[in-house]
Design a protein around this motif. Structure first.
Motif, PDB file in Angstrom:
ATOM      1  N   LEU A 147      41.921 -41.040   2.008  1.00 19.21           N
ATOM      2  CA  LEU A 147      41.756 -42.250   1.202  1.00 19.21           C
ATOM      3  C   LEU A 147      42.370 -42.085  -0.182  1.00 19.21           C
ATOM      4  O   LEU A 147      42.989 -43.007  -0.715  1.00 19.21           O
ATOM      5  CB  LEU A 147      40.275 -42.610   1.086  1.00 19.21           C
ATOM      6  N   THR A 148      42.208 -40.906  -0.755  1.00 17.55           N
ATOM      7  CA  THR A 148      42.776 -40.660  -2.080  1.00 17.55           C
ATOM      8  C   THR A 148      44.298 -40.693  -2.049  1.00 17.55           C
ATOM      9  O   THR A 148      44.935 -41.327  -2.891  1.00 17.55           O
ATOM     10  CB  THR A 148      42.289 -39.300  -2.613  1.00 17.55           C
ATOM     11  N   LEU A 149      44.884 -40.019  -1.069  1.00 15.34           N
ATOM     12  CA  LEU A 149      46.345 -40.025  -0.967  1.00 15.34           C
ATOM     13  C   LEU A 149      46.869 -41.425  -0.658  1.00 15.34           C
ATOM     14  O   LEU A 149      47.869 -41.872  -1.236  1.00 15.34           O
ATOM     15  CB  LEU A 149      46.804 -39.049   0.109  1.00 15.34           C
ATOM     16  N   LEU A 153      57.079 -37.313  -5.971  1.00 17.72           N
ATOM     17  CA  LEU A 153      56.367 -36.627  -7.052  1.00 17.72           C
ATOM     18  C   LEU A 153      54.858 -36.722  -6.869  1.00 17.72           C
ATOM     19  O   LEU A 153      54.125 -35.764  -7.121  1.00 17.72           O
ATOM     20  CB  LEU A 153      56.783 -37.204  -8.405  1.00 17.72           C
ATOM     21  N   HIS A 154      54.384 -37.882  -6.433  1.00 14.63           N
ATOM     22  CA  HIS A 154      52.946 -38.056  -6.192  1.00 14.63           C
ATOM     23  C   HIS A 154      52.465 -37.105  -5.109  1.00 14.63           C
ATOM     24  O   HIS A 154      51.440 -36.439  -5.267  1.00 14.63           O
ATOM     25  CB  HIS A 154      52.649 -39.503  -5.802  1.00 14.63           C
ATOM     26  N   GLN A 155      53.195 -37.036  -3.999  1.00 10.81           N
ATOM     27  CA  GLN A 155      52.787 -36.162  -2.904  1.00 10.81           C
ATOM     28  C   GLN A 155      52.825 -34.692  -3.342  1.00 10.81           C
ATOM     29  O   GLN A 155      51.931 -33.925  -3.006  1.00 10.81           O
ATOM     30  CB  GLN A 155      53.688 -36.360  -1.690  1.00 10.81           C
ATOM     31  N   GLY A 156      53.835 -34.326  -4.101  1.00  5.23           N
ATOM     32  CA  GLY A 156      53.917 -32.952  -4.589  1.00  5.23           C
ATOM     33  C   GLY A 156      52.765 -32.594  -5.508  1.00  5.23           C
ATOM     34  O   GLY A 156      52.177 -31.508  -5.402  1.00  5.23           O
ATOM     35  N   ALA A 157      52.421 -33.501  -6.394  1.00  2.00           N
ATOM     36  CA  ALA A 157      51.304 -33.246  -7.306  1.00  2.00           C
ATOM     37  C   ALA A 157      49.978 -33.211  -6.557  1.00  2.00           C
ATOM     38  O   ALA A 157      49.110 -32.373  -6.840  1.00  2.00           O
ATOM     39  CB  ALA A 157      51.270 -34.318  -8.390  1.00  2.00           C
ATOM     40  N   ALA A 158      49.819 -34.100  -5.589  1.00  4.25           N
ATOM     41  CA  ALA A 158      48.562 -34.151  -4.838  1.00  4.25           C
ATOM     42  C   ALA A 158      48.364 -32.891  -4.003  1.00  4.25           C
ATOM     43  O   ALA A 158      47.271 -32.321  -3.973  1.00  4.25           O
ATOM     44  CB  ALA A 158      48.549 -35.387  -3.952  1.00  4.25           C
ATOM     45  N   TYR A 159      49.404 -32.442  -3.334  1.00  3.99           N
ATOM     46  CA  TYR A 159      49.277 -31.274  -2.474  1.00  3.99           C
ATOM     47  C   TYR A 159      49.337 -29.956  -3.236  1.00  3.99           C
ATOM     48  O   TYR A 159      49.024 -28.913  -2.670  1.00  3.99           O
ATOM     49  CB  TYR A 159      50.343 -31.297  -1.376  1.00  3.99           C
ATOM     50  N   SER A 160      49.697 -29.972  -4.504  1.00  5.21           N
ATOM     51  CA  SER A 160      49.709 -28.730  -5.270  1.00  5.21           C
ATOM     52  C   SER A 160      48.299 -28.186  -5.453  1.00  5.21           C
ATOM     53  O   SER A 160      48.128 -26.986  -5.712  1.00  5.21           O
ATOM     54  CB  SER A 160      50.383 -28.937  -6.623  1.00  5.21           C
TER      55      SER A 160
END
Length: 100
Positions: free
Chosen positions: A25-27, A49-56
């Motif tokens: 839900l957050t992603l 960039l969003h996916q990279g920051a989220a999965y970091s």
């Protein structure tokens, strides 16, 4: 035998399902916000960039394991909390100045 060892982890299944649902839900909501805010020409790079920051965030256990010898865990966790609060402060500061 350690406490809980050998028992069926029945309570872990609902907790894992709830954690996965919250992650999804957050992603998903983050990607919807990006689609709403970003211009079409910048959408792919912004989503990247969003996916990279989220999965970091999944690197957190690795960072704790690598730096475990440098300081005790409470100090490491405090440092990570300070970094998180700094990120929250930066986000809140720029969100007030640039509402969607």
């Amino acid at each position: 035998m350690a406490s809980g060892a050998g028992r069926r982890p029945v309570h872990r299944l609902p907790a894992g399902a709830a954690a996965r649902a919250a992650t999804g839900l957050t992603l998903g909501s983050g990607l919807l916000e990006i689609a709403r805010l970003a211009p079409p020409s910048a959408l792919p790079s912004t989503a990247f960039l969003h996916q990279g920051a989220a999965y970091s965030g999944f690197l957190t256990p690795l960072l704790l394991a690598v730096t475990a010898g440098a300081a005790p865990y409470p100090a490491l966790l405090t440092g990570m909390a300070v970094v998180g609060l700094l990120c929250l402060w930066v986000t809140a500061r720029f969100s007030r100045g640039n509402p969607p």
